[in-house]
Scaffold this active site. Structure first.
Site, PDB file in Angstrom:
ATOM      1  N   GLU A 456       0.825  -1.231   0.000  1.00  0.00           N
ATOM      2  CA  GLU A 456       0.000   0.000   0.000  1.00  0.00           C
ATOM      3  C   GLU A 456       0.846   1.261   0.000  1.00  0.00           C
ATOM      4  O   GLU A 456       0.587   2.210   0.740  1.00  0.00           O
ATOM      5  CB  GLU A 456      -0.970   0.005   1.199  1.00  0.00           C
ATOM      6  CG  GLU A 456      -2.093  -1.006   1.037  1.00  0.00           C
ATOM      7  CD  GLU A 456      -3.224  -0.822   2.042  1.00  0.00           C
ATOM      8  OE1 GLU A 456      -3.301   0.232   2.678  1.00  0.00           O
ATOM      9  OE2 GLU A 456      -4.017  -1.755   2.168  1.00  0.00           O
TER      10      GLU A 456
HETATM   11  C1  LIG Z   1       3.319  -9.551   0.427  1.00  0.00           C
HETATM   12  C2  LIG Z   1       2.878  -8.547  -0.578  1.00  0.00           C
HETATM   13  C3  LIG Z   1       1.535  -8.422  -0.895  1.00  0.00           C
HETATM   14  C4  LIG Z   1       1.127  -7.530  -1.889  1.00  0.00           C
HETATM   15  N1  LIG Z   1      -0.181  -7.496  -2.277  1.00  0.00           N
HETATM   16  C5  LIG Z   1      -0.522  -6.787  -3.393  1.00  0.00           C
HETATM   17  C6  LIG Z   1      -1.828  -6.882  -3.968  1.00  0.00           C
HETATM   18  O1  LIG Z   1      -2.693  -7.593  -3.455  1.00  0.00           O
HETATM   19  N2  LIG Z   1      -2.082  -6.175  -5.093  1.00  0.00           N
HETATM   20  C7  LIG Z   1      -1.151  -5.385  -5.688  1.00  0.00           C
HETATM   21  O2  LIG Z   1      -1.442  -4.790  -6.712  1.00  0.00           O
HETATM   22  N3  LIG Z   1       0.096  -5.259  -5.159  1.00  0.00           N
HETATM   23  C8  LIG Z   1       0.431  -5.941  -4.043  1.00  0.00           C
HETATM   24  N4  LIG Z   1       1.707  -5.841  -3.531  1.00  0.00           N
HETATM   25  C9  LIG Z   1       2.665  -4.963  -4.172  1.00  0.00           C
HETATM   26  C10 LIG Z   1       3.109  -3.790  -3.343  1.00  0.00           C
HETATM   27  O3  LIG Z   1       2.118  -2.814  -3.318  1.00  0.00           O
HETATM   28  C11 LIG Z   1       4.440  -3.303  -3.930  1.00  0.00           C
HETATM   29  O4  LIG Z   1       5.405  -4.240  -3.532  1.00  0.00           O
HETATM   30  C12 LIG Z   1       4.811  -1.922  -3.528  1.00  0.00           C
HETATM   31  O5  LIG Z   1       3.994  -0.999  -4.170  1.00  0.00           O
HETATM   32  C13 LIG Z   1       6.262  -1.581  -3.859  1.00  0.00           C
HETATM   33  O6  LIG Z   1       6.622  -1.960  -5.141  1.00  0.00           O
HETATM   34  P1  LIG Z   1       7.997  -2.794  -5.387  1.00  0.00           P
HETATM   35  O7  LIG Z   1       8.008  -3.910  -4.417  1.00  0.00           O
HETATM   36  O8  LIG Z   1       8.081  -3.093  -6.816  1.00  0.00           O
HETATM   37  O9  LIG Z   1       9.135  -1.790  -4.943  1.00  0.00           O
HETATM   38  P2  LIG Z   1       9.800  -0.619  -5.825  1.00  0.00           P
HETATM   39  O10 LIG Z   1       8.757   0.206  -6.449  1.00  0.00           O
HETATM   40  O11 LIG Z   1      10.837  -1.235  -6.686  1.00  0.00           O
HETATM   41  O12 LIG Z   1      10.481   0.258  -4.695  1.00  0.00           O
HETATM   42  C14 LIG Z   1      11.730  -0.118  -4.106  1.00  0.00           C
HETATM   43  C15 LIG Z   1      12.092   0.921  -3.048  1.00  0.00           C
HETATM   44  O13 LIG Z   1      12.249   2.200  -3.670  1.00  0.00           O
HETATM   45  C16 LIG Z   1      11.469   3.172  -2.990  1.00  0.00           C
HETATM   46  N5  LIG Z   1      11.043   4.179  -3.959  1.00  0.00           N
HETATM   47  C17 LIG Z   1      10.447   4.010  -5.150  1.00  0.00           C
HETATM   48  N6  LIG Z   1      10.229   5.184  -5.751  1.00  0.00           N
HETATM   49  C18 LIG Z   1      10.710   6.140  -4.930  1.00  0.00           C
HETATM   50  C19 LIG Z   1      10.767   7.564  -4.951  1.00  0.00           C
HETATM   51  N7  LIG Z   1      10.308   8.277  -5.965  1.00  0.00           N
HETATM   52  N8  LIG Z   1      11.336   8.203  -3.916  1.00  0.00           N
HETATM   53  C20 LIG Z   1      11.818   7.507  -2.869  1.00  0.00           C
HETATM   54  N9  LIG Z   1      11.774   6.184  -2.781  1.00  0.00           N
HETATM   55  C21 LIG Z   1      11.232   5.499  -3.783  1.00  0.00           C
HETATM   56  C22 LIG Z   1      10.318   2.403  -2.381  1.00  0.00           C
HETATM   57  O14 LIG Z   1       9.801   3.088  -1.251  1.00  0.00           O
HETATM   58  C23 LIG Z   1      10.999   1.106  -1.996  1.00  0.00           C
HETATM   59  O15 LIG Z   1      11.610   1.254  -0.740  1.00  0.00           O
HETATM   60  C24 LIG Z   1       2.093  -6.715  -2.518  1.00  0.00           C
HETATM   61  C25 LIG Z   1       3.445  -6.826  -2.163  1.00  0.00           C
HETATM   62  C26 LIG Z   1       3.846  -7.728  -1.207  1.00  0.00           C
HETATM   63  C27 LIG Z   1       5.305  -7.838  -0.887  1.00  0.00           C
END
Ligand SMILES: Cc1cc2nc3c(=O)[nH]c(=O)nc-3n(C[C@H](O)[C@H](O)[C@H](O)COP(=O)(O)OP(=O)(O)OC[C@H]3O[C@@H](n4cnc5c(N)ncnc54)[C@H](O)[C@@H]3O)c2cc1C
Length: 773
Positions: A456
Site C-alpha cells: 500500500e
Molecule cells: C506480500 C505482498 C503483498 C502484496 N499485495 C498486493 C496486492 O494484493 N495487489 C497489488 O497490486 N500489489 C500488491 N503488492 C505490491 C506492493 O504494493 C508493492 O510491492 C509496492 O507498491 C512496492 O513496489 P515494489 O516492491 O516493486 O518496490 P519498488 O517500487 O521497486 O520500490 C523499491 C524501493 O524504492 C522506494 N522508492 C520508489 N520510488 C521512490 C521515490 N520516488 N522516492 C523515494 N523512494 C522510492 C520504495 O519506497 C521502496 O523502498 C504486494 C506486495 C507484497 C510484498
C-alpha cells in the site's frame, strides 16, 4: 526637501504599492505571479489526481500553525454498535481460537474449517452494506477486527483485511453500476467470490501508474456473441489472494486506436473485473512472503478478451481508474495496516510485560533491569500512541472524512512503529523469540514487518514523496489557491492568496518567537489541565514552527523541493508526529484522563515533541539557503534547540506499568485476543504471570528472611521447606510458590523438533547431518 519628507514619500509609495490592492495588482503582483509560475514544479496527471483525492481534516489544522484543540477534543467518534461488539466478542474471538498460526505456517494456508468459518460469518463482507448481504460495519469496527485477528494470526488478518480494503468490493460500492453491485456484492459478502486486486507488475511497483498492462478496445467473441470489448495483456505479481481468486480486480491502461468509443486514443488507467477462467489467463503459482502463510502470487493474462461492461462502473468509467484508486486509498490506508500494526504493538506490550515479569536472570525478573526497561518503555509508549491514532483515524473516516495525508501518515508511521515495537519485544524475549514453534508468539509478527512496510505504498516513498509533497499543497491554507490561480492566470485570486500568505508567514514567525521565549505559556488551551494542556501548548508552538519552516523550504527551493526527499522526509516526520502527538492526547482525554495512564501520555507526547524538534533541526541544518536557515533558527529556536527524548525516569514508569499484570497493561492491550491458559503461546505465558504475581509476596518474604540471616540460601533445594518450617511462609504460600515456579519453568521453555518435522528438512539431509557428527 528634507530627509524626513523623502522618507515619508517613500513610505507612502510603499504602502500604496503593497497595501492598496488596485495598485499592487498592477505593479507588483504580475511579476510575482510570473516568478511563481516558473518556480512551481511541473505536475503530471497522476499527481494532480492524487492531490484532488480525499479531504483535508486535522492535517489542515496542523499545517495552519494554530490547531484548534477544542475541535479535536470535542470530536466524538461513532462508537461501536452492539452488533459490531457482538461480532468482536463472538465470531472474531472464535476465529482467533480456531487458528493455530504455527500449523498455518507449516501447511502454507489456513485450514479448510477456518476458511469455511470466515465465509460463513461474512468476514469478507465487513464493508459491504447489509442491503447487499454484507455486515455493513463502520471503519472503526473493520479496524478493530483486523487489530484483534492480527494479534493471533497475521495470515488470518491479511486474508480478511484484503477483501475489505482497496479492491473489488470497495470499488463496486463507490463506482459500480447498479447491475454490477446487485450481481457481485452479495457474492463477495459470503466469499462465494474470492476477490483480489491486481495493480502491481514487474515494471510498475511504486510507480503503479506506469503499468505496462494494457487493454485495447476492439470487437471480439464473448460467450458465443460478437461484442465490443477489450483485449487485455498483463503481467501482475505479489497479488494477495491471487492464487485462489475467482474475481480479479485488474488495473491496466486502456487504448482505443480505432476510436470505437469515439474519444481519445489513450484513455488512461482503467479498472475491470475479470473472471480467472477465461482463455489466456494463467494463475495459481505462489510467492512465499517471508513464510507468512497468506496466499500471494502472480497473475498473467495474454490476449484475454472481455466485454466493455467488465469495466467497474461500465463504459463511462473507462480511463478513470486512477481517480477511483486514489479516492479509495485516501481513506483505506488509514484503516487496515494501521489496525494490523496496532494489534502487533498491543501483543508485544502484553508478551514483553509478561515475559519481563516471569523470566528471571541474576535472581531477578529481567523487567527490573534498566537495560530491559528501555525496550519495554518503547513498546508501552508506542503501543499507546498507535492505539490512539488507530481509533482517532477510523473515527474520522466514519465521520465522512477521506483524509489522504493522515491516512498516508498512518500507513507509514504505524508500520514503522510496528517495526520498532516488534524488534524491542524480540530483544526482550531473546532466544525464546527466535526459536520458532507453537510457543513463539512473536516470530510471525517479526516476519510480517517488512510486508507492512512495503505494501500500500512502500514507506520510503510514502514518507519522502507523498506525505509532505501532498500535504504542502492540499493542507496548506494558501498554496493550493496560489497554484490554481497561477495555472488559470487569475491575477486577483492569486494576489489575494499570496498577500494573505505573506501575512500568515509574518504572523507565524512572530508567534514562533513569542512561544519560544515564553515557554509556550500563553498557548495553553483553556479547560485542559496540565500535563495534557501543557503538551498541547508545546504542540501549538511546534505546529507554528512547522508551518514557518515549510513555507521557507517551499520559498527557497521551489519546485526543487520535490527532489529534495531528505528534506521533505524530515518535514513529513514533523507533520506525522504532530498528528501522533495529537492522537496521544486525544486518547488520554477520551479514556477519561486516568492518572495511571499518565506515564503513557507523557511518554507519547515527549517522544512526539522530540521527533518534531529533531526533524525541524534537521531541516535547518540542511537547508541549502543558509541565510534563510539562520533567520528561521532565530525565529523558532531563539534559545537554542534541545530535542529531548522521554527521560529515563519516565521510561521506567512506562516499563513498570507493563510488568506484574497491572491494570494499565490490561487497559493498554484491551483490543487483542488473549487465548485460554492451555494455549501453548500467550495463554501459557499469561497463566504463568498470574501465578508468579500471586506468589510474589511469599517469594519476597523468603528473600527478606535470607537477607536478614534468618535463613541461609544454601542448600537452595530445601529453602522453601525450611522457610515453611521457620514460619516465614504458611502452607498456602508454599503451594503458591511451587505452582509459580512450575508455571515459570514451563513458560520459559521453547519448542524442540524432530528434524523430520521441520519444514526445511530435505530428504537425505539427516544422513548428511549424522555423517558430520
Ligand atoms: C506480500 C505482498 C503483498 C502484496 N499485495 C498486493 C496486492 O494484493 N495487489 C497489488 O497490486 N500489489 C500488491 N503488492 C505490491 C506492493 O504494493 C508493492 O510491492 C509496492 O507498491 C512496492 O513496489 P515494489 O516492491 O516493486 O518496490 P519498488 O517500487 O521497486 O520500490 C523499491 C524501493 O524504492 C522506494 N522508492 C520508489 N520510488 C521512490 C521515490 N520516488 N522516492 C523515494 N523512494 C522510492 C520504495 O519506497 C521502496 O523502498 C504486494 C506486495 C507484497 C510484498
Amino acid at each position: 526637501m528634507t530627509v524626513l519628507a523623502v522618507l515619508l514619500i517613500l513610505a507612502v509609495l510603499a504602502i500604496a504599492l503593497f497595501a492598496v490592492p488596485a495598485i499592487r495588482r498592477r505593479v507588483v503582483t504580475p511579476s510575482i505571479m510570473n516568478a511563481m509560475a516558473r518556480a512551481l514544479p511541473r505536475m503530471g496527471d497522476t499527481e494532480r489526481i492524487a492531490l484532488e483525492a480525499g479531504t483535508v481534516w486535522w492535517d489542515g489544522d496542523l499545517f495552519s500553525g494554530r490547531p484548534d484543540w477544542k475541535k479535536l477534543l470535542e470530536f466524538q467518534r461513532k462508537p461501536l454498535s452492539a452488533r459490531e461488539r457482538a461480532f468482536l466478542d463472538g465470531p472474531v474471538e472464535e476465529l482467533c481460537g480456531m487458528v493455530e498460526e504455527w500449523k498455518v505456517e507449516h501447511e502454507g494456508d489456513l485450514s479448510p474449517e477456518v476458511w469455511r468459518f470466515i465465509k460463513e460469518k461474512k468476514f469478507f463482507g465487513m464493508i459491504i452494506p447489509e442491503e447487499f448481504g454484507g455486515l455493513g460495519f463502520s471503519a472503526l469496527a473493520n479496524s478493530a477486527v483486523v487489530t484483534k485477528l492480527s494479534s493471533r494470526s497475521v495470515a488470518a488478518a491479511v486474508t480478511v483485511m484484503v477483501p475489505n480494503s482497496l479492491g473489488p468490493a470497495e470499488l463496486l460500492l463507490h463506482y459500480g453500476t447498479e447491475e454490477q453491485k446487485r450481481h457481485f456484492l452479495p457474492r463477495l459478502a459470503t466469499a462465494e467470490e474470492i476477490p483480489c486486486f491486481a495493480l502491481t507488475g514487474p515494471e510498475a511497483g511504486s510507480d503503479a501508474a506506469s503499468t505496462k498492462s494494457r487493454g485495447v478496445v476492439c470487437r471480439g467473441q464473448y460467450q458465443g456473441r460478437e461484442v465490443l470489448g477489450m483485449r487485455l495483456n498483463w503481467r501482475k505479481r505479489y497479488i494477495t489472494l491471487g492464487p485462489v481468486t475467482t474475481l480479479i480486480g485488474l488495473a491496466f491502461r486502456l487504448y482505443d486506436p480505432d476510436h470505437l468509443l469515439g474519444g481519445t486514443e489513450d484513455l488512461g488507467i482503467t479498472l475491470a473485473l475479470i473472471p480467472p477462467d477465461l482463455p489466456g489467463i494463467e494463475i495459481g503459482k505462489r510467492h512465499d512472503p517471508l513464510g507468512v502463510a497468506f496466499l500471494n502470487g502472480p497473475i498473467y493474462g495474454r490476449d484475454v478478451f472481455v466485454p466493455l461492461d467488465s469495466i467497474i462502473g461500465g463504459k463511462a468509467r473507462a480511463g478513470q481508474g486512477w481517480q477511483m484508486l486514489m479516492a479509495n486509498l485516501a481513506a483505506g490506508r488509514g484503516i487496515s495496516l494501521p489496525g494490523l500494526s496496532t494489534g502487533a504493538a498491543q501483543l508485544c506490550a502484553r508478551v514483553a510485560g509478561a515475559y519481563g515479569t516471569v523470566r528471571e536472570q541474576f535472581d531477578l525478573p529481567i523487567g527490573r533491569f534498566e537495560g530491559i526497561e528501555e525496550p519495554l518503555a518503547r513498546i508501552g509508549g508506542l503501543a499507546y500512541v498507535m492505539s490512539g491514532a488507530r481509533v482517532l483515524t477510523a473515527g474520522a473516516v466514519d465521520a465522512g472524512e477521506k483524509p489522504a495525508v493522515v491516512s498516508a501518515i498512518m500507513k507509514a508511521y504505524l508500520t514503522e512503529g510496528m517495526r520498532t515495537v516488534v524488534n524491542a519485544a524480540m530483544d526482550i524475549q531473546a532466544g525464546a523469540g527466535i526459536s520458532r514453534g507453537p510457543r513463539n508468539v512473536l516470530a510471525n509478527a517479526y516476519m510480517a514487518v517488512p510486508i507492512g512496510i512495503t505494501v500500500e505504498g512502500a514507506n520510503i516513498l510514502t514518507r519522502t514523496l507523498i506525505i509532505f509533497g501532498q500535504g504542502a499543497i492540499r493542507c496548506h491554507p494558501y498554496v493550493r489557491t496560489e497554484m490554481e490561480s497561477v495555472a488559470k492566470k487569475d491575477l486577483a485570486r492569486f494576489d489575494q492568496a499570496f498577500f494573505a500568505h505573506m501575512g500568515f508567514i509574518v504572523s507565524n514567525a512572530l508567534r514562533c518567537l513569542g512561544h519560544a521565549i515564553t515557554g509556550s505559556r500563553f498557548a495553553r488551551p483553556s479547560g485542559v489541565p496540565v500535563p495534557a494542556g501543557a503538551y498541547l501548548a508545546r504542540f501549538t508552538r511546534l505546529s507554528a514552527c512547522f508551518a514557518l519552516v515549510s513555507d521557507a523550504a517551499m520559498a527557497t527551493l521551489g519546485g526543487q523541493l520535490k527532489r529534495r526527499e531528505k528534506l521533505s522526509g524530515r518535514l513529513a516526520d514533523a507533520l506525522a508526529w504532530l498528528y501522533l502527538g495529537s492522537a496521544t492526547v486525544k486518547k488520554f482525554w477520551d479514556d477519561g484522563r486516568p492518572d495511571e495512564d499518565l506515564p503513557f501520555l507523557k511518554w507519547g507526547c515527549e517522544k512526539a515533541l522530540c521527533e518534531i524538534e529533531s526533524a525541524l533541526v534537521g531541516v535547518l541544518e540542511n537547508l541549502p539557503n543558509r541565510a534563510a536557515a539562520w533567520m528561521l533558527g532565530i525565529a523558532i529556536f531563539p534559545l537554542g534547540a534541545h530535542p529531548r527524548p522521554p527521560s529515563d525516569a519516565l521510561g521506567a514508569q512506562v516499563a513498570r506499568a507493563l510488568l506484574d499484570d497491572r491494570e494499565e497493561r490490561l487497559r493498554l492491550t484491551r483490543d487483542i485476543y488473549v487465548p485460554p491458559p492451555d494455549d501453548p503461546g500467550l495463554g501459557r505465558l499469561e497463566a504463568a504471570l498470574d501465578k508468579v504475581v500471586a506468589a510474589a509476596p511469599a517469594i519476597a518474604a523468603v528473600k527478606a528472611a535470607v537477607r536478614a540471616g534468618k535463613l541461609t540460601r544454601e542448600p537452595e533445594g530445601t529453602l522453601l521447606e525450611r522457610a515453611f518450617k521457620a514460619a516465614v511462609i504458611d502452607e498456602s504460600a508454599l503451594r503458591r510458590i511451587r505452582e509459580a515456579e512450575k508455571a515459570r519453568d514451563d513458560a520459559i521453555q521453547v519448542d524442540e523438533f524432530d528434524p523430520r518435522q521441520l519444514p526445511h528438512h530435505a530428504p537425505g539431509s539427516l544422513e548428511a547431518e549424522s555423517s558430520r557428527r
